[in-house]
Motif scaffolding. Structure first.
Motif, PDB file in Angstrom:
ATOM      1  N   UNK A  67       0.874  -1.154  -0.104  1.00 37.82           N
ATOM      2  CA  UNK A  67       0.207  -0.046   0.025  1.00 37.82           C
ATOM      3  C   UNK A  67       0.904   1.076   0.022  1.00 37.82           C
ATOM      4  N   UNK A  68       0.634   2.023  -1.230  1.00 38.03           N
ATOM      5  CA  UNK A  68       1.424   3.366  -1.124  1.00 38.03           C
ATOM      6  C   UNK A  68       0.594   4.446  -0.865  1.00 38.03           C
ATOM      7  N   UNK A  69       0.586   5.535   0.119  1.00 37.29           N
ATOM      8  CA  UNK A  69       0.004   6.718   0.451  1.00 37.29           C
ATOM      9  C   UNK A  69       1.007   7.803  -0.256  1.00 37.29           C
ATOM     10  N   UNK A  70       0.383   9.037  -0.231  1.00 36.52           N
ATOM     11  CA  UNK A  70       0.711  10.485  -0.407  1.00 36.52           C
ATOM     12  C   UNK A  70       2.217  10.735   0.005  1.00 36.52           C
ATOM     13  N   UNK A  71       2.356  10.568   1.421  1.00 36.42           N
ATOM     14  CA  UNK A  71       3.830  10.772   1.657  1.00 36.42           C
ATOM     15  C   UNK A  71       4.854   9.749   1.404  1.00 36.42           C
ATOM     16  N   UNK A  72       4.496   8.485   1.202  1.00 37.18           N
ATOM     17  CA  UNK A  72       5.057   7.440   0.832  1.00 37.18           C
ATOM     18  C   UNK A  72       5.813   7.657  -0.801  1.00 37.18           C
ATOM     19  N   UNK A  73       4.717   8.284  -1.638  1.00 37.41           N
ATOM     20  CA  UNK A  73       4.844   8.507  -2.992  1.00 37.41           C
ATOM     21  C   UNK A  73       6.253   9.682  -3.229  1.00 37.41           C
ATOM     22  N   UNK A  74       5.922  10.534  -2.052  1.00 34.78           N
ATOM     23  CA  UNK A  74       6.909  11.899  -2.205  1.00 34.78           C
ATOM     24  C   UNK A  74       8.165  11.154  -1.749  1.00 34.78           C
ATOM     25  N   UNK A  75       8.250  10.312  -0.738  1.00 36.69           N
ATOM     26  CA  UNK A  75       9.602  10.031  -0.332  1.00 36.69           C
ATOM     27  C   UNK A  75      10.317   8.969  -1.295  1.00 36.69           C
ATOM     28  N   UNK A  76       9.687   8.138  -1.914  1.00 39.66           N
ATOM     29  CA  UNK A  76      10.353   7.370  -2.958  1.00 39.66           C
ATOM     30  C   UNK A  76      10.503   8.115  -4.208  1.00 39.66           C
ATOM     31  N   UNK A  77      10.041   9.021  -4.593  1.00 41.55           N
ATOM     32  CA  UNK A  77      10.382   9.695  -5.954  1.00 41.55           C
ATOM     33  C   UNK A  77      11.690  10.272  -5.819  1.00 41.55           C
ATOM     34  N   UNK A  78      11.735  10.936  -4.454  1.00 42.52           N
ATOM     35  CA  UNK A  78      13.042  11.616  -4.032  1.00 42.52           C
ATOM     36  C   UNK A  78      14.228  10.518  -3.758  1.00 42.52           C
ATOM     37  N   UNK A  79      14.086   9.608  -3.130  1.00 42.63           N
ATOM     38  CA  UNK A  79      14.808   8.597  -2.681  1.00 42.63           C
ATOM     39  C   UNK A  79      15.345   7.730  -4.119  1.00 42.63           C
ATOM     40  N   UNK A  80      14.344   7.657  -5.026  1.00 41.16           N
ATOM     41  CA  UNK A  80      14.733   6.768  -6.320  1.00 41.16           C
ATOM     42  C   UNK A  80      15.214   7.468  -7.387  1.00 41.16           C
ATOM     43  N   UNK A  81      15.212   8.906  -7.112  1.00 41.73           N
ATOM     44  CA  UNK A  81      15.753   9.828  -8.172  1.00 41.73           C
ATOM     45  C   UNK A  81      15.019   9.958  -9.379  1.00 41.73           C
ATOM     46  N   UNK A  82      13.465   9.956  -9.089  1.00 40.87           N
ATOM     47  CA  UNK A  82      12.565  10.059 -10.253  1.00 40.87           C
ATOM     48  C   UNK A  82      11.910  11.186 -10.686  1.00 40.87           C
ATOM     49  N   UNK A  83      12.525  12.265 -10.035  1.00 43.66           N
ATOM     50  CA  UNK A  83      11.816  13.582 -10.401  1.00 43.66           C
ATOM     51  C   UNK A  83      11.864  13.691 -11.930  1.00 43.66           C
TER      52      UNK A  83
END
Length: 920
Positions: A67-83
């Motif tokens: 399960x992925x929620x809003x905060x997790x989305x933000x964290x993973x986009x940055x951690x995985x360098x997906x910007x």
């Protein structure tokens, strides 16, 4: 009604588009490094959070039980360098289905990294079409993404490293500006402005590893001849590029890395202001007059010899391999000039493209690499400052006698020979400016055994050995003799160095030539001789006589009648200054005068030049250029504005003379413009301050026709005020980024192709009615050897839309041939206000007035009844003087103001009164 995703997508698209560089050109636009990441981090990641909500209405998404929620989305986009991935997806207008598919596969899963069916990593850009097809499961969405991802994959250059771009369609080049500077035997040279954060320096401090602001660089482009063989050679090349930094030799151009894109290879280096050839033949055509300026040039030349010494014996790689580099192409065009520590520094360039020997282990274990063989040789280009008839000049001019042997054996002595040739030409420049260099080259080329080629030796004949060109000794003796008339210490220094060149450098036998270290020592001794003369300040006997003569002349300022049937009168007025200068101009109303040095503008007014009894003169207004990456090049002046152009950076500085803090005219209010056009060579402004005209070089061919461009000066100023706040009281206005105006901008209008290269345009002026006058550098005609000065009048037909120019050309023939070079024949030109006549000052020291009808008659194939007439001989003018003239008209006479400012002792303003016809 648009969905939330469509609204969010449009909002993010708009935000990204506003931050793109070169956004108006889809081929070159790119998002600078960190653009999307910074945008998504703003306001607690508000846009990123909104994007997630637009994709997941329930507030969460499940993928493989995770399960992925809003905060997790933000964290993973940055951690995985997906910007950049999400920025590309939104900017490409991919559908919500494609976005949800990417959300599930790249963000919602716990496992990272994610791989495709071919075990290639997904996520970081750039991605291939096959990877995108696998990710989205839709060829259309994959194509949209693939077509836009290059915008978010701009190349990051790396200092002293090689960057390889595998697929040029997937990445953009990080250039904000790109101007062609010139073209050599193997590559074209560009001046590029690299976007901030697109140059990485692993050797700098961590906080400064990425350039925090845009950075100018020189880029030299080559075409690889054999890609397969090149890999091994690049390994050696990179060692050479890094070897510069071991001892940080000051007179070798540093390398800022390499970039390979398919068969194209680019080297990056600091941007020079100009090369030595341009400095002598274009930028500073007049010989330096002050001993200090001559000593500075000798000091710079000693640095050049030091750089060559380093190439021959001071290079060592990080693996302790010793390198010996044979430059093999040392000439004035490969000597680059930088301004560092308050003086000009000469640096050797292109050293990595010559022959290099590497040695490791045993003393005799050498391997030689010829890097020229890696690249495709371009067609030989002609020197842009020379006429097309002299097509043999420059072809092998600097090569030694051994270069024409059946099996050439080229060693370090070949570079020493070339250095000696360059120094010989530098002394010719010190003695006679650009004219002296041309005369010297003509004499070498016209020798009966030279075969029409310009070399410093004569080829062997009848099975005899080659010999040093006899013109070298003859020219050196002449330079020594002329120096004796200026200063006894200058003669001694000149004799010392030129004799050394003949006895130890310019020798046919390589074994008899000294090394670069010895040349460096002798140049340093020559420099100290000149410095001692400057410090001593005791004038020579010749100078003392000259000063007495000038003092006598100064007391004779009353107008003197000239023996002329037209009762022409001339009066002279002198003033003093201590600097050599260039770019001398007078305002149309003759109330102000300005000149510049490389880094300073000086403005005189009628008040500051007044020497009337009982009147205290006021000091001139001065402005200093603090940008060390360029020189001031030329000026134009009206009663309201002074405009200066620069070399090194294509910029204009516009001074509002009445907009500063003082009551009098001054240089305290300034605008700066960066022009996106090829190099500017001449500028002019109409007397009413409305029209700015400049000549720019041909973009692709240095000998191609130049272009005349009209621009609205009030329009430029209004545009600057719109883009930036008006700079009124800032003493450090140079620190502001210049407003950039491109060729496509409406302010740069009426581009007119000329019949001559820009380098041949000697003078440019423009009238209030937008009629331009162009004077072309005179040439000898092949048959009659007459001096002819082409004067072109460009008539603007403002009744048509767009205005249609008509070009009429009048060839002014000299009143008498003086037997010397044509290079300095023309001095200055001006047009009488009513445009009925124009005045010329020539090296024959005659002021002449061809009338307007001469243009019209010659344009119809008729011989003018009166082409020119001699008015007056101007006293005191000599070859090399920088002279400017302006004509002020009244009801009964024409007043011609001629200013001649050269050196510290001969700075004169001549006032010539010419009665109108019918007046006594």
């Amino acid at each position: 009604m648009a969905s939330l995703y469509e609204e969010t997508r449009k909002l993010i698209y708009k935000e990204i588009f506003e931050k793109l560089e070169r956004k108006d050109d889809g081929r070159y636009r790119f998002a600078p490094r960190g653009t999307v990441k910074t945008l998504f981090q703003r306001d607690n990641h508000s846009l990123l959070r909104q994007l997630f909500r637009s994709l997941v209405s329930t507030g969460q998404i499940v993928s493989n039980g995770v399960v992925l929620v809003e905060d997790g989305f933000v964290t993973r986009v940055e951690a995985r360098k997906l910007s950049n991935f999400w920025g590309t997806l939104v900017f490409a207008s991919c559908s919500i289905d494609a976005a949800v598919a990417a959300l599930r596969r790249l963000v919602a899963v716990d496992a990272w990294p994610v791989f495709d069916v071919e075990e290639k990593k997904l996520g970081p850009l750039p991605l291939s079409r096959a990877q995108l097809n696998d990710l989205f499961g839709d060829h259309v969405e994959a194509d949209r993404f693939f077509s836009n991802q290059a915008c978010f994959c701009a190349v990051v250059l790396r200092n002293r490293e090689e960057v390889i771009v595998q697929d040029a369609s997937c990445q953009r080049l990080p250039y904000l500006e790109e101007d062609c500077l010139g073209e050599g035997s193997f590559g074209k040279v560009y001046r590029v402005k690299v976007a901030k954060n697109h140059f990485f320096d692993a050797y700098a401090e961590a906080a400064k590893a990425y350039n925090g602001k845009p950075q100018y660089m020189a880029r030299k482009d080559y075409i690889i001849a054999d890609v397969n063989r090149a890999r091994e050679e690049y390994t050696i090349m990179k060692k050479i590029l890094s070897a510069n930094f071991q001892k940080r030799e000051h007179n070798i151009v540093q390398s800022w890395g390499c970039l390979q894109i398919e068969s194209s290879y680019s080297l990056f280096m600091p941007v020079a202001i100009c090369d030595l050839h341009t400095y002598m033949m274009v930028q500073h055509r007049n010989a330096p007059q002050e001993l200090k300026n001559k000593a500075d040039i000798i000091y710079s030349a000693a640095g050049l010899a030091s750089g060559l010494q380093y190439l021959h014996g001071g290079m060592q790689t990080e693996e302790l391999e010793e390198l010996v580099c044979y430059h093999m192409d040392l000439n004035p065009s490969n000597v680059l000039i930088f301004y560092e520590n308050n003086r000009n520094v000469w640096k050797l360039s292109d050293f990595g493209m010559a022959r290099v020997k590497t040695r490791s282990g045993q003393l005799s274990s050498y391997r030689e690499n010829d890097f020229n063989s890696l690249f495709v040789r371009r067609k030989k280009l002609q020197d842009p400052s020379l006429p097309s008839t002299l097509n043999r000049r420059g072809e092998g001019t600097w090569l030694p006698p051994e270069s024409i042997a059946a099996v050439p054996i080229m060693k370090t002595g070949a570079d020493v020979w070339a250095l000696g040739c360059v120094l010989s030409v530098v002394f010719a420049y010190l003695g006679g400016g650009a004219s002296g260099v041309d005369d010297y080259a003509d004499a070498r080329q016209n020798h009966h055994r030279a075969d029409g080629s310009d070399r410093f030796f004569l080829r062997a004949a009848h099975f005899k050995s080659s010999k040093v060109h006899p013109e070298i000794k003859s020219r050196h003796e002449k330079l020594i003799s002329e120096a004796a008339h200026r200063h006894i210490e200058e003669r001694r220094a000149c004799s010392h160095m030129l004799t050394f060149l003949q006895e130890s450098v310019l020798k046919v036998d390589q074994g008899q030539r000294c090394g670069a270290a010895a040349v460096k020592l002798e140049l340093e001794r020559t420099y100290r001789m000149l410095q001692a003369a400057i410090t001593d300040r005791r004038p020579s006997v010749i100078q003392a006589v000259s000063e007495n003569f000038l003092q006598q002349q100064k007391q004779r300022l009353m107008p003197t009648k000239n023996k002329s049937p037209f009762s022409v009168k001339i009066a002279s007025q002198r003033f003093s200054s201590s600097e050599d200068f260039k770019g001398l101009v007078i305002s149309p109303n003759a109330n102000s005068l300005a000149y510049c040095t490389n880094g300073k503008i000086v403005l005189y007014t009628s008040e500051s030049l007044s020497v009337t009894e009982g009147h205290a003169s006021t000091p001139p207004s001065e402005w200093n250029l603090t940008d060390t990456e360029c020189f001031l090049q030329s000026l134009c002046l009206t009663k309201r504005y002074l405009v200066a152009s620069t070399m090194g950076k294509n910029s204009l500085y516009i001074f509002d003379l009445e907009g500063g803090r003082q009551v009098d005219l001054n240089l305290t209010s300034m605008y700066r413009i960066s022009l996106d056009v090829p190099t500017i060579t001449n500028i002019a402004i109409s007397p009413n301050s409305k029209t700015l005209v400049f000549v720019m070089k041909n973009e692709t061919n240095m000998r191609g026709p130049g272009t005349l461009v009209y621009a609205s000066l009030p329009g430029m100023i209004a545009f600057i005020r719109q883009e930036l706040s008006y700079i009124s009281e800032s003493s450090d206005s140079h620190s502001h980024d210049a407003v950039r105006i491109s060729r496509s901008h409406g302010l740069l209008r009426n581009a007119i192709e000329l019949d001559w290269p820009a380098a041949d345009i000697e003078h440019l002026s423009v009238s209030d009615t937008e009629d331009a006058y162009v004077v072309v550098r005179p040439r000898l005609t092949a048959r009659t050897r007459e001096h002819k000065i082409p004067v072109a009048h460009i008539w603007m037909d403002n009744s048509s839309v767009p205005p249609c120019p008509t070009v009429d050309t009048l060839n002014i023939v000299s009143l008498g041939f003086d037997g010397s070079s044509t290079a300095g024949f023309f001095t200055t030109f001006c047009v009488v206000k009513d445009r009925s006549s124009c005045a010329l000052v020539t090296r024959a020291r005659h002021t002449t007035l061809p009338n307007r009808e001469a243009f019209q008659q010659q344009s119809h194939g008729l011989s003018p009844a009166l082409m020119v007439r001699e008015l007056v001989k101007i006293p005191g003018l000599v070859l090399g003087d920088d002279v400017v003239a302006v004509a002020v008209d009244s009801s009964d006479k024409t007043l011609i103001i001629v200013a001649s400012l050269t050196g510290a002792s001969r700075r004169v303003i001549h006032k010539i009164s010419v009665p109108k016809h019918g007046q006594s």
